[in-house]
Design a protein around this motif. Structure first.
Motif, short mmCIF file in Angstrom:
data_model
loop_
_atom_site.label_atom_id
_atom_site.label_comp_id
_atom_site.label_asym_id
_atom_site.label_seq_id
_atom_site.Cartn_x
_atom_site.Cartn_y
_atom_site.Cartn_z
N ALA A 1 9.35 38.61 -26.88
CA ALA A 1 9.06 39.68 -27.29
C ALA A 1 8.84 40.42 -25.72
O ALA A 1 8.98 39.72 -24.68
N ASP A 2 6.64 40.32 -25.49
CA ASP A 2 6.32 41.02 -24.86
C ASP A 2 5.46 40.27 -24.02
O ASP A 2 4.85 40.07 -22.75
N LEU A 3 5.71 38.79 -24.17
CA LEU A 3 5.17 38.11 -23.08
C LEU A 3 6.19 38.03 -21.87
O LEU A 3 5.29 38.24 -20.79
N PHE B 1 3.61 50.14 -31.22
CA PHE B 1 4.87 51.31 -31.50
C PHE B 1 6.05 50.76 -31.62
O PHE B 1 7.06 51.40 -32.24
N ASP B 2 6.39 50.50 -30.57
CA ASP B 2 7.69 49.91 -29.75
C ASP B 2 8.27 48.56 -31.03
O ASP B 2 9.31 48.53 -29.98
N HIS B 3 7.88 48.09 -31.79
CA HIS B 3 7.89 46.56 -32.30
C HIS B 3 8.31 46.67 -33.30
O HIS B 3 8.29 46.37 -33.95
N CYS B 4 7.63 47.83 -34.13
CA CYS B 4 7.11 48.40 -35.67
C CYS B 4 7.43 49.54 -36.18
O CYS B 4 7.15 50.23 -36.99
N GLY C 1 12.42 40.74 -24.19
CA GLY C 1 11.93 41.79 -25.73
C GLY C 1 12.21 42.67 -24.97
O GLY C 1 13.15 43.79 -26.22
N HIS C 2 12.71 43.46 -23.94
CA HIS C 2 13.04 44.84 -23.50
C HIS C 2 13.22 45.06 -22.18
O HIS C 2 13.99 46.58 -21.38
N GLU C 3 14.46 44.21 -22.03
CA GLU C 3 15.55 44.13 -20.80
C GLU C 3 16.44 45.22 -21.37
O GLU C 3 17.06 44.62 -22.12
N THR D 1 6.42 41.04 -34.04
CA THR D 1 6.33 40.15 -33.37
C THR D 1 4.79 40.37 -33.28
O THR D 1 3.83 39.73 -32.74
N HIS D 2 4.46 41.98 -32.81
CA HIS D 2 2.83 43.07 -33.09
C HIS D 2 3.19 44.30 -33.44
O HIS D 2 4.43 44.36 -34.00
N LEU D 3 2.42 45.13 -33.77
CA LEU D 3 2.30 45.47 -33.86
C LEU D 3 2.03 47.28 -33.29
O LEU D 3 1.82 48.45 -33.23
ZN LIG Z 1 6.91 46.43 -25.73
#
Ligand SMILES: [Zn+2]
Length: 280
Positions: A209-211, A110-113, A254-256, A106-108
């Motif tokens: 994601a992080d929205l 560090f916690d997504h890629c 994204g992070h729950e 979703t973006h770059l």
């Molecule tokens: Zn994140």
């Protein structure tokens, strides 16, 4: 879970911790710590949620967690926990990394890629050797030249190796990359972050994601201090949360860590989450 011909599974790269103040922006601690208790270093628990998707005969992995390219100091700062990690979980599911056809970041940050690559003989190399990797072109450009404010979130080892191996597909805007998988730019967290919509069998799943990183971030003003454009986050949150509730979409945060998926029900002037358990 099945959406017509499309099928998906929630998997995680385990948990980590970030400063609670930074995670809730202008919200005072007495309010956020009721829903996200802080540890003795003021950090709250977050999970790195990924989706394994089977669509149109392809295996797709959405988000690749934080990976294992971490030194002891940073591992301690972020308190990574919860092995076995993503590649092992995929293998256990019968879909080892070489079977993945597409990786979507979703973006770059560090916690997504993180599992995009791993270190082999001292060099970062792609983990998903046969996959096309997908991100917005604007995010790639920003990742290579971040600001002082967000450069701690970007590690070139997570995205440069797939330039050498020519595995990147860089998107210019929203795109349906595979039938049933729609990538939607939702700026705010940064300029080019994407949310993901899965459609099939008359049903819709919306990966925030992080929205909306956790269930605690559903109220409009609960916006991360990390966000580069918080008022844009506010607009996009109001737009997509209202639509998800109105159209009965299953929302995946994204992070729950506790209730990663559920339906948002409008109750008076707020939304209440009705959690759904997704089995892996
Ligand atoms: Zn994140």
């Amino acid at each position: 879970m099945k959406l017509g011909d499309l099928e998906f599974w929630l998997i995680t790269d385990g948990t980590f911790r970030l400063d609670g103040g930074a995670m809730f922006g202008v919200i005072p601690k007495p309010m956020w710590q009721r829903v996200a208790p802080a540890d003795d270093r003021n950090r709250i628990l977050m999970q790195m949620n990924s989706l394994l998707i089977r669509a149109a005969g392809k295996w797709v992995l959405l988000e690749t967690g934080a990976g294992d390219k971490w030194d002891a100091k940073r591992s301690e700062i972020y308190a990574f926990e919860g092995p076995p990690k993503l590649p092992e979980k995929l293998t256990a599911r019968g879909v080892p990394p070489e079977k993945i056809d597409m990786v979507i970041n979703t973006h770059l940050h560090f916690d997504h890629c993180g599992w995009n690559t791993r270190i082999v003989n001292g060099e970062a190399v792609p983990v998903f050797k046969n996959a096309e990797y997908v991100v917005q072109r604007g995010e790639m450009e920003h990742a290579k030249d971040p600001s002082e404010r967000d450069k701690a979130s970007y590690f070139p080892d997570n995205f440069v190796p797939m330039e050498k191996s020519r595995q990147w597909t860089l998107l210019e805007d929203d795109a349906e990359v595979i039938h049933g998988i729609e990538l939607i730019r939702a700026p705010g967290h940064n300029r080019d972050m994407m949310c993901v919509k899965l459609n099939g069998g008359g049903k819709t799943v919306f990966f925030t994601a992080d929205l909306v990183p956790t269930a605690a971030h559903v109220p409009p003003a609960w916006i991360m201090g990390y966000d580069l454009y918080p008022l844009t986050t506010l607009d996009n949150k109001k737009k997509w949360i209202a639509r998800a509730a109105r159209e009965n979409w299953l929302v995946i945060f994204g992070h729950e860590p506790k209730t990663p998926a559920g339906y948002l029900r409008e109750q008076g002037d707020k939304y209440v989450l009705e959690p759904v358990t997704l089995e892996f």
